[in-house]
Write an enzyme that holds these catalytic residues in place. Structure first.
Site, PDB file in Angstrom:
ATOM      1  N   GLY A 176      -9.239  -5.513   3.801  1.00 20.70           N
ATOM      2  CA  GLY A 176      -9.199  -6.537   2.759  1.00 20.70           C
ATOM      3  C   GLY A 176      -9.118  -5.991   1.342  1.00 20.70           C
ATOM      4  O   GLY A 176      -8.985  -6.759   0.390  1.00 20.70           O
ATOM      5  N   ALA A 177      -9.158  -4.655   1.192  1.00 20.99           N
ATOM      6  CA  ALA A 177      -9.112  -4.092  -0.164  1.00 20.99           C
ATOM      7  C   ALA A 177      -7.824  -4.482  -0.873  1.00 20.99           C
ATOM      8  O   ALA A 177      -7.828  -4.916  -2.035  1.00 20.99           O
ATOM      9  CB  ALA A 177      -9.231  -2.567  -0.109  1.00 20.99           C
ATOM     10  N   GLY A 178      -6.716  -4.348  -0.125  1.00 22.76           N
ATOM     11  CA  GLY A 178      -5.422  -4.679  -0.718  1.00 22.76           C
ATOM     12  C   GLY A 178      -5.335  -6.168  -1.039  1.00 22.76           C
ATOM     13  O   GLY A 178      -4.736  -6.568  -2.043  1.00 22.76           O
ATOM     14  N   ASP A 179      -5.949  -6.985  -0.192  1.00 19.80           N
ATOM     15  CA  ASP A 179      -5.927  -8.441  -0.416  1.00 19.80           C
ATOM     16  C   ASP A 179      -6.727  -8.803  -1.673  1.00 19.80           C
ATOM     17  O   ASP A 179      -6.273  -9.565  -2.520  1.00 19.80           O
ATOM     18  CB  ASP A 179      -6.546  -9.180   0.774  1.00 19.80           C
ATOM     19  CG  ASP A 179      -5.927  -8.768   2.101  1.00 19.80           C
ATOM     20  OD1 ASP A 179      -4.747  -8.389   2.098  1.00 19.80           O
ATOM     21  OD2 ASP A 179      -6.637  -8.825   3.117  1.00 19.80           O
TER      22      ASP A 179
ATOM     23  N   SER B 253       0.876  -1.173   0.000  1.00 19.48           N
ATOM     24  CA  SER B 253       0.000   0.000   0.000  1.00 19.48           C
ATOM     25  C   SER B 253       0.914   1.224   0.000  1.00 19.48           C
ATOM     26  O   SER B 253       2.124   1.115   0.238  1.00 19.48           O
ATOM     27  CB  SER B 253      -0.884   0.002   1.246  1.00 19.48           C
ATOM     28  OG  SER B 253      -0.079   0.211   2.383  1.00 19.48           O
TER      29      SER B 253
ATOM     30  N   ASN C 251      -7.969  -3.563  -9.184  1.00 21.74           N
ATOM     31  CA  ASN C 251      -8.670  -2.346  -8.724  1.00 21.74           C
ATOM     32  C   ASN C 251     -10.160  -2.617  -8.555  1.00 21.74           C
ATOM     33  O   ASN C 251     -10.787  -2.126  -7.621  1.00 21.74           O
ATOM     34  CB  ASN C 251      -8.501  -1.216  -9.743  1.00 21.74           C
ATOM     35  CG  ASN C 251      -7.168  -0.504  -9.588  1.00 21.74           C
ATOM     36  OD1 ASN C 251      -6.438  -0.736  -8.625  1.00 21.74           O
ATOM     37  ND2 ASN C 251      -6.848   0.362 -10.536  1.00 21.74           N
TER      38      ASN C 251
HETATM   39  N1  LIG Z   1     -12.295   4.088  -1.555  1.00 23.80           N
HETATM   40  C1  LIG Z   1     -11.957   3.350  -2.625  1.00 23.80           C
HETATM   41  N2  LIG Z   1     -12.568   3.541  -3.812  1.00 23.80           N
HETATM   42  C2  LIG Z   1     -12.260   2.797  -4.890  1.00 23.80           C
HETATM   43  N3  LIG Z   1     -11.318   1.832  -4.897  1.00 23.80           N
HETATM   44  C3  LIG Z   1     -10.672   1.590  -3.748  1.00 23.80           C
HETATM   45  C4  LIG Z   1     -10.945   2.327  -2.556  1.00 23.80           C
HETATM   46  N4  LIG Z   1     -10.139   1.866  -1.574  1.00 23.80           N
HETATM   47  C5  LIG Z   1      -9.397   0.881  -2.139  1.00 23.80           C
HETATM   48  N5  LIG Z   1      -9.702   0.709  -3.436  1.00 23.80           N
HETATM   49  C6  LIG Z   1      -9.111  -0.253  -4.375  1.00 23.80           C
HETATM   50  O1  LIG Z   1      -8.462  -1.274  -3.647  1.00 23.80           O
HETATM   51  C7  LIG Z   1      -7.036  -1.230  -3.858  1.00 23.80           C
HETATM   52  C8  LIG Z   1      -6.324  -1.531  -2.563  1.00 23.80           C
HETATM   53  O2  LIG Z   1      -6.674  -0.555  -1.601  1.00 23.80           O
HETATM   54  P1  LIG Z   1      -5.635   0.050  -0.571  1.00 23.80           P
HETATM   55  O3  LIG Z   1      -4.589   0.803  -1.294  1.00 23.80           O
HETATM   56  O4  LIG Z   1      -6.433   0.770   0.452  1.00 23.80           O
HETATM   57  O5  LIG Z   1      -4.973  -1.275   0.003  1.00 23.80           O
HETATM   58  P2  LIG Z   1      -4.479  -1.669   1.431  1.00 23.80           P
HETATM   59  O6  LIG Z   1      -4.153  -0.443   2.233  1.00 23.80           O
HETATM   60  O7  LIG Z   1      -3.437  -2.703   1.258  1.00 23.80           O
HETATM   61  O8  LIG Z   1      -5.798  -2.343   2.007  1.00 23.80           O
HETATM   62  P3  LIG Z   1      -6.010  -3.292   3.272  1.00 23.80           P
HETATM   63  O9  LIG Z   1      -4.749  -3.254   4.102  1.00 23.80           O
HETATM   64  O10 LIG Z   1      -7.159  -2.667   3.940  1.00 23.80           O
HETATM   65  O11 LIG Z   1      -6.292  -4.632   2.709  1.00 23.80           O
HETATM   66  C9  LIG Z   1      -6.750   0.157  -4.429  1.00 23.80           C
HETATM   67  O12 LIG Z   1      -5.610   0.146  -5.256  1.00 23.80           O
HETATM   68  C10 LIG Z   1      -8.027   0.439  -5.203  1.00 23.80           C
HETATM   69  O13 LIG Z   1      -7.974  -0.153  -6.475  1.00 23.80           O
HETATM   70  O1  LIG Z   2      -8.209  -9.309   7.586  1.00 25.15           O
HETATM   71  C1  LIG Z   2      -7.312  -8.241   7.535  1.00 25.15           C
HETATM   72  C2  LIG Z   2      -6.777  -8.104   6.140  1.00 25.15           C
HETATM   73  O2  LIG Z   2      -6.230  -9.301   5.717  1.00 25.15           O
HETATM   74  C3  LIG Z   2      -5.749  -6.996   6.037  1.00 25.15           C
HETATM   75  O3  LIG Z   2      -5.135  -6.995   4.782  1.00 25.15           O
HETATM   76  C4  LIG Z   2      -4.653  -7.122   7.054  1.00 25.15           C
HETATM   77  O4  LIG Z   2      -3.901  -5.953   6.978  1.00 25.15           O
HETATM   78  C5  LIG Z   2      -5.202  -7.281   8.450  1.00 25.15           C
HETATM   79  O5  LIG Z   2      -4.149  -7.524   9.354  1.00 25.15           O
HETATM   80  C6  LIG Z   2      -6.201  -8.414   8.550  1.00 25.15           C
HETATM   81  O6  LIG Z   2      -6.729  -8.447   9.827  1.00 25.15           O
END
Ligand SMILES: Nc1ncnc2c1ncn2[C@@H]1O[C@H](COP(=O)(O)OP(=O)(O)OP(=O)(O)O)[C@@H](O)[C@H]1O
Ligand SMILES: O[C@H]1[C@H](O)[C@@H](O)[C@H](O)[C@@H](O)[C@H]1O
Length: 350
Positions: free
Chosen positions: A247-250, A197, A274
């Site tokens: 879970g967005a990043g996952d 991220s 995305n």
């Molecule tokens: N508010 C949003 N609107 C649209 N797309 C989003 C939004 N938040 C996240 N995304 C999509 O999800 C992807 C991953 O989100 P983010 O960069 O927040 O990951 P992250 O911080 O690793 O998430 P997490 O740790 O919560 O799993 C982004 O690149 C984007 O494509």
């Molecule tokens: O379920 C969530 C998710 O997998 C996130 O990506 C992680 O950052 C958290 O630690 C986890 O609790």
């Protein structure tokens, strides 16, 4: 693009007799406790492995999952974890009222309040896989675990959170260390993709890492940026109404890997990432993905390829980038896999 099998798998002395299994996911399931203004608002199944397998299962990409949980694990899952009876399941508390991120959204403060056992090389099957995903959340991936993964998988994608998280000994608060000090740095020239991220990307030298592998930095509602050697591209986001960012990043990483396994170029696979990420933020817990969504991906990829409203330099950069990365399709992608992205009888070929 470093997407070739490791040398050990290319020599004539080690012919592959058993066909590769598709994707190996390594990382513990966990319980996520969402806390807002001092009250628990939800307790859900978490762990990158759970979000990613949800994406892969919904896209019909076959995967095997290695995960450990304790005696108290309380969710029904498609891919059974290893139960360690004497341990408790990893638990994260996510506090939504303690921090504000750079763009003014209430962001999570994460605490690991319980940790299950690490995943050892011996927990991982001795098979070959097209793709490996090192996606720990609570420090369960060890350097030797990642080493085994790069040996048995043609390409390995790593979520940096699996490598750089450390946990406060008193309250379990998640902190990050620099990638160079993580104990994993010596293995990273053997991986294919590193996902971070934008906050986590501050803990690595992107300029250095992009020489070793393809680096993907996600940036919430702004989409993501891909770096590989001298190439860079921004992949624009989808609109979403964020309810919970967990879970967005996952899901993003799951979508990226689905795209790559299906033979998309890296930028198009990231677009798929995305989309899965944007849908995930609209839900608390695991979202349900359906065929309508895959139709949306197909339409979006088509539309973006035809779009003429890119600035000409950006357009050229992107086209070149696409071209250079196209040969990076998996050598193992066979025609049988192509129909998986067929939606309503229309092919995803672009
Ligand atoms: N508010 C949003 N609107 C649209 N797309 C989003 C939004 N938040 C996240 N995304 C999509 O999800 C992807 C991953 O989100 P983010 O960069 O927040 O990951 P992250 O911080 O690793 O998430 P997490 O740790 O919560 O799993 C982004 O690149 C984007 O494509
Ligand atoms: O379920 C969530 C998710 O997998 C996130 O990506 C992680 O950052 C958290 O630690 C986890 O609790």
């Amino acid at each position: 693009m470093t997407l070739n099998p490791p040398p050990s798998q290319q020599t004539p002395h080690s012919p592959r007799r058993i066909p590769n299994r598709r994707v190996l996911i390594v990382g513990n399931y966990c319980h996520d406790v969402l806390i807002q203004n001092g009250s628990v608002v939800a307790e859900t199944l978490g762990g990158a492995a759970s979000f990613i397998s949800n994406v892969l299962d919904s896209s019909s990409v076959s995967c095997e999952l290695v995960s450990k949980v304790g005696h108290d694990f309380r969710f029904e899952v498609t891919h059974s974890p290893i139960v360690v009876p004497e341990k408790e399941t990893t638990v994260f508390e996510a506090y939504f009222d303690l921090g504000i991120d750079g763009i003014g959204h209430a962001d999570r403060v994460l605490k690991r309040v319980s940790a299950c056992d690490p995943i050892l090389p011996s927990d991982i099957p001795d098979s070959s896989f097209d793709f490996g995903m090192a996606v720990g959340v609570g420090g369960e991936i060890l350097p030797e675990t990642l080493e085994k993964m790069v040996e048995i998988c043609d390409v390995v994608a790593v979520d940096i959170q699996a490598l750089i998280r450390v946990f406060d000994p008193v309250d379990g608060a998640v902190k990050l260390v620099d990638l160079k000090e993580s104990g994993f740095f010596h293995i990273l020239h053997r991986i294919g993709f590193l996902k971070a991220s934008s906050d986590e990307a501050l803990f690595m030298d992107v300029e250095q890492m992009k020489q070793l592998c393809c680096v993907v930095v996600t940036n919430g509602e702004k989409g993501c940026r891909i770096y590989h050697k001298d190439d860079e591209a921004t992949v624009t986001p989808f609109l979403a109404k964020q309810v919970d960012p967990t879970g967005a990043g996952d899901s993003f990483l799951g979508g990226l890997v689905v795209g790559l396994v299906e033979g998309l170029t890296v930028p198009d696979a990231a677009l798929l990432g995305n989309l899965f990420g944007s849908i995930t933020v609209e839900h608390i817990g695991q979202p349900k993905f359906d065929l309508m969504m895959l139709q949306r991906v197909q339409d979006e990829v088509q539309k973006r390829k035809k779009q003429c409203n890119l600035s000409s330099s950006h357009k050229n950069d992107l086209n070149e980038f696409h071209e250079r990365l196209s040969p990076a399709r998996f050598s193992c992608v066979d025609s049988q896999l192509q129909p998986k992205l067929l939606v309503n009888g229309h092919s995803c070929d672009r």
